[in-house]
Design an enzyme around this catalytic site. Structure first.
Site, PDB file in Angstrom:
ATOM      1  N   PHE A 186      40.770  54.881  22.457  1.00 43.59           N
ATOM      2  CA  PHE A 186      39.865  54.299  21.464  1.00 43.59           C
ATOM      3  C   PHE A 186      39.068  53.186  22.134  1.00 43.59           C
ATOM      4  O   PHE A 186      39.628  52.201  22.599  1.00 43.59           O
ATOM      5  CB  PHE A 186      40.591  53.724  20.240  1.00 43.59           C
ATOM      6  CG  PHE A 186      39.597  53.178  19.242  1.00 43.59           C
ATOM      7  CD1 PHE A 186      38.983  54.011  18.323  1.00 43.59           C
ATOM      8  CD2 PHE A 186      39.225  51.837  19.273  1.00 43.59           C
ATOM      9  CE1 PHE A 186      38.033  53.518  17.435  1.00 43.59           C
ATOM     10  CE2 PHE A 186      38.268  51.343  18.387  1.00 43.59           C
ATOM     11  CZ  PHE A 186      37.670  52.183  17.472  1.00 43.59           C
ATOM     12  N   ASP A 213      39.903  48.358  29.551  1.00 43.32           N
ATOM     13  CA  ASP A 213      39.544  47.939  28.196  1.00 43.32           C
ATOM     14  C   ASP A 213      40.717  47.139  27.646  1.00 43.32           C
ATOM     15  O   ASP A 213      41.703  47.710  27.165  1.00 43.32           O
ATOM     16  CB  ASP A 213      39.224  49.149  27.313  1.00 43.32           C
ATOM     17  CG  ASP A 213      38.821  48.732  25.896  1.00 43.32           C
ATOM     18  OD1 ASP A 213      39.054  47.568  25.526  1.00 43.32           O
ATOM     19  OD2 ASP A 213      38.276  49.584  25.158  1.00 43.32           O
ATOM     20  N   LYS A 218      37.564  41.213  20.521  1.00 45.65           N
ATOM     21  CA  LYS A 218      38.538  40.816  19.495  1.00 45.65           C
ATOM     22  C   LYS A 218      38.973  39.338  19.597  1.00 45.65           C
ATOM     23  O   LYS A 218      38.234  38.483  19.143  1.00 45.65           O
ATOM     24  CB  LYS A 218      39.727  41.769  19.518  1.00 45.65           C
ATOM     25  CG  LYS A 218      39.301  43.183  19.075  1.00 45.65           C
ATOM     26  CD  LYS A 218      40.413  44.047  18.525  1.00 45.65           C
ATOM     27  CE  LYS A 218      39.851  45.240  17.783  1.00 45.65           C
ATOM     28  NZ  LYS A 218      39.825  46.488  18.538  1.00 45.65           N
TER      29      LYS A 218
END
Ligand SMILES: *Cc1c(COP(=O)(O)O)cnc(C)c1O
Length: 404
Positions: free
Chosen positions: A144, A229, A258
Site C-alpha cells: 500500500f 516507504d 503521516k
C-alpha cells in the site's frame, strides 16, 4: 435534541454530503487529547488507530501544538517561489535524523511516493544509463503506497484498482519476503525497489528475518535504488526511528509522511543523498504547499522529539507490554499476532467474527481500532498510551473475543 440524535444526525449529514469512499465506524469525534478522543455525546474512547500512525505522539501533543501555534502567529504559507526561515532548519534536522544529505518536502504520503518514483526514474536515465522510457521499478504484492493513478497501477488489491485503468506502465510486482522472486524480476532496466519495511495496510506484515538486508544487497549488486516507504512504519512506531534499522539496512531514499506532521498538518518528504535527489532541478518537480512554514514548524517539533531516542524506547517497552497481553489471549480465537514495537496486526478466526464486527464491539467497549482485509485488526495506539491503558485494551479485546 438528545445526544444520540445529534450523533445520528451528524453521521447522516456526512453520508448525504460526502462521497462514500470510506465506511467509518459509527462514532462522531469532537475532541482529542493524548490517547483519548471524546465523541459528540461526551463518551470517551481510547484511540488505538492514531490516524494510521499520523497521531504517533497523541492528539494535540503540547510541544507540537506550541510550535504550530507560534508559527501561526508569524507566517503560514509563502510557496517555494521565495525562501522562508523554517524550511532550511527543518530540512537540515530531518536529513540529519535520517543520516542523509537532502530533503524534498511534499504534503501527503502518496505525493511523496510519486516523488520518489519520479526521482528513481530520472536517476535511472541520468545516472544508471537506462534507455529512454524503459525504466522499471519493482514493487511488492500486498503493497500500500497511496491512491494516485500511478500508485494504484501497481496495487495488488482489486478494490483499489478496478475501473481505474488504463494504468501507468513500468512496474513489476513480486512476492513480499521472497528474495529469489525479486532477483528474477530484475534486469538492466530496473532502477529501484519500492518496499514497505513492514506492510501496514496489508495487516502489519513483518518480512522474514534477513529479507531487507538481502534486498539491500541485490540493490547494491544490480545498481538499483532501495526506496523505503516508511510513511506508516517510520518515526518511532516500531521502536526505532526507521523500521529498516531492525535489519541495519540503510535505504537510498526514505519516504516519510503521516507522523511527520505531528497529527496537525499533512507533511511528507523524500530524504536521500545528493547523488540521488540531486537529479531534480528547478521546475522539474514541486508542490505549492510542500515545505510550507506551518508544516515545517510541525515537522521540526516532531524531529526534535525523536532525536533523544526516548520515544523509540517507549515504543519498544509499550510494545513488549502489548504483545505480552496479546499472548494471554492466544486461546481466544486469534489465529496470528504479529508486529513490531507498538504496532500489532491480529488475525481473528473468521468463523468467530469479521474484523469489522470485532471493531464495532471494541467501539462499544470504548476502544477505537480499525479492521483491514476481512479478519485482521490493527492496533497502533499513540506512543503516549500508558501500560494501564494497554491493559484496558487487552481486557476489552478479551471480552469481545469471548462474547460470542
Ligand atoms: C498511508 C500510507 C501512504 C499514503 O499516504 P497518504 O498521506 O494517505 O497519501 C503511503 N504509504 C504507506 C506505507 C502508508 O501507510
Amino acid at each position: 435534541m438528545t445526544d444520540l440524535q445529534r450523533s445520528a444526525e451528524l453521521i447522516s449529514l456526512t453520508e448525504r454530503s460526502t462521497a462514500h469512499n470510506y465506511h467509518p465506524l459509527p462514532v462522531v469525534i469532537s475532541e482529542g487529547d493524548g490517547s483519548w478522543v471524546t465523541d459528540v455525546d461526551g463518551r470517551r474512547y481510547l484511540d488505538c488507530l492514531a490516524a494510521y500512525s499520523a497521531v504517533n505522539f497523541g492528539h494535540r501533543h503540547p510541544r507540537i501544538v506550541d510550535a504550530v501555534r507560534a508559527q501561526l502567529e508569524r507566517v503560514t504559507l509563502t510557496s517555494r517561489a521565495f525562501h522562508h526561515d523554517v524550511l532550511g532548519p527543518f530540512a537540515r534536522e530531518l536529513a540529519d535524523l535520517a543520516g542523509k544529505d537532502l530533503v524534498l518536502p511534499m504534503n501527503t504520503g502518496a505525493e511523496a511516493v510519486e516523488t520518489a518514483l519520479k526521482v528513481a526514474r530520472k536517476w535511472g536515465y541520468e545516472v544508471k544509463g537506462v534507455p529512454e522510457d524503459q525504466a522499471t521499478i519493482v514493487v511488492m504484492d500486498g503493497n500500500f503506497h497511496g491512491r494516485t493513478i500511478s500508485i494504484v497501477s501497481f496495487s495488488t488489491d482489486p478494490v483499489a484498482r478496478t475501473n481505474f485503468g488504463p494504468f501507468t506502465p513500468g512496474f513489476r510486482v513480486v512476492e513480499y519476503g521472497n528474495p529469489p522472486a525479486l532477483a528474477d524480476a530484475i534486469d538492466d532496466t530496473t532502477v529501484a525497489v519500492l518496499i514497505e519495511p513492514i506492510q501496514g495496510e496489508a495487516g502489519v506484515v513483518v518480512p522474514p528475518a534477513g529479507y531487507l538486508s538481502q534486498v539491500r544487497q541485490l540493490c547494491d549488486a544490480r545498481q538499483m535504488l532501495f526506496i523505503a516507504d516508511e510513511i506508516q512504519s517510520g518515526l518511532g512506531r516500531t521502536g526505532t526511528t526507521f523500521a529498516c534499522e531492525h535489519e541495519d539496512v540503510v535505504p537510498d531514499l526514505y519516504i516519510l509522511g503521516k507522523a511527520l506532521g505531528g497529527g496537525i498538518v499533512p507533511v511528507s518528504a523524500v530524504i536521500g543523498d545528493a547523488d540521488v535527489l540531486g537529479v531534480i532541478h528547478p521546475g522539474e518537480h514541486g508542490s505549492t504547499f510542500g515545505g510550507n512554514p506551518l508544516a515545517c514548524a510541525a515537522g521540526r517539533a516532531v524531529v526534535d522529539m525523536l532525536t533523544t531516542g526516548d520515544w523509540q524506547r517507549t515504543a519498544t517497552e509499550l510494545g513488549q507490554h502489548l504483545f505480552e497481553g496479546l499472548g494471554r489471549l492466544a486461546d481466544k480465537g486469534m489465529i496470528d499476532v504479529r508486529g513490531r514495537g507498538l504496532w500489532a496486526g491480529i488475525d481473528i478466526d473468521p468463523d468467530l467474527m469479521t474484523g469489522r464486527a470485532a471493531c464495532e464491539a471494541l467501539l462499544a467497549e470504548g476502544i477505537l481500532a480499525k479492521d483491514t482485509h476481512g479478519s485482521t485488526i490493527r492496533l497502533a495506539p499513540p506512543l503516549v498510551i500508558t501500560p494501564e491503558e494497554i491493559d484496558m485494551v487487552i481486557d476489552a479485546l478479551s471480552r469481545v473475543l469471548t462474547a460470542k
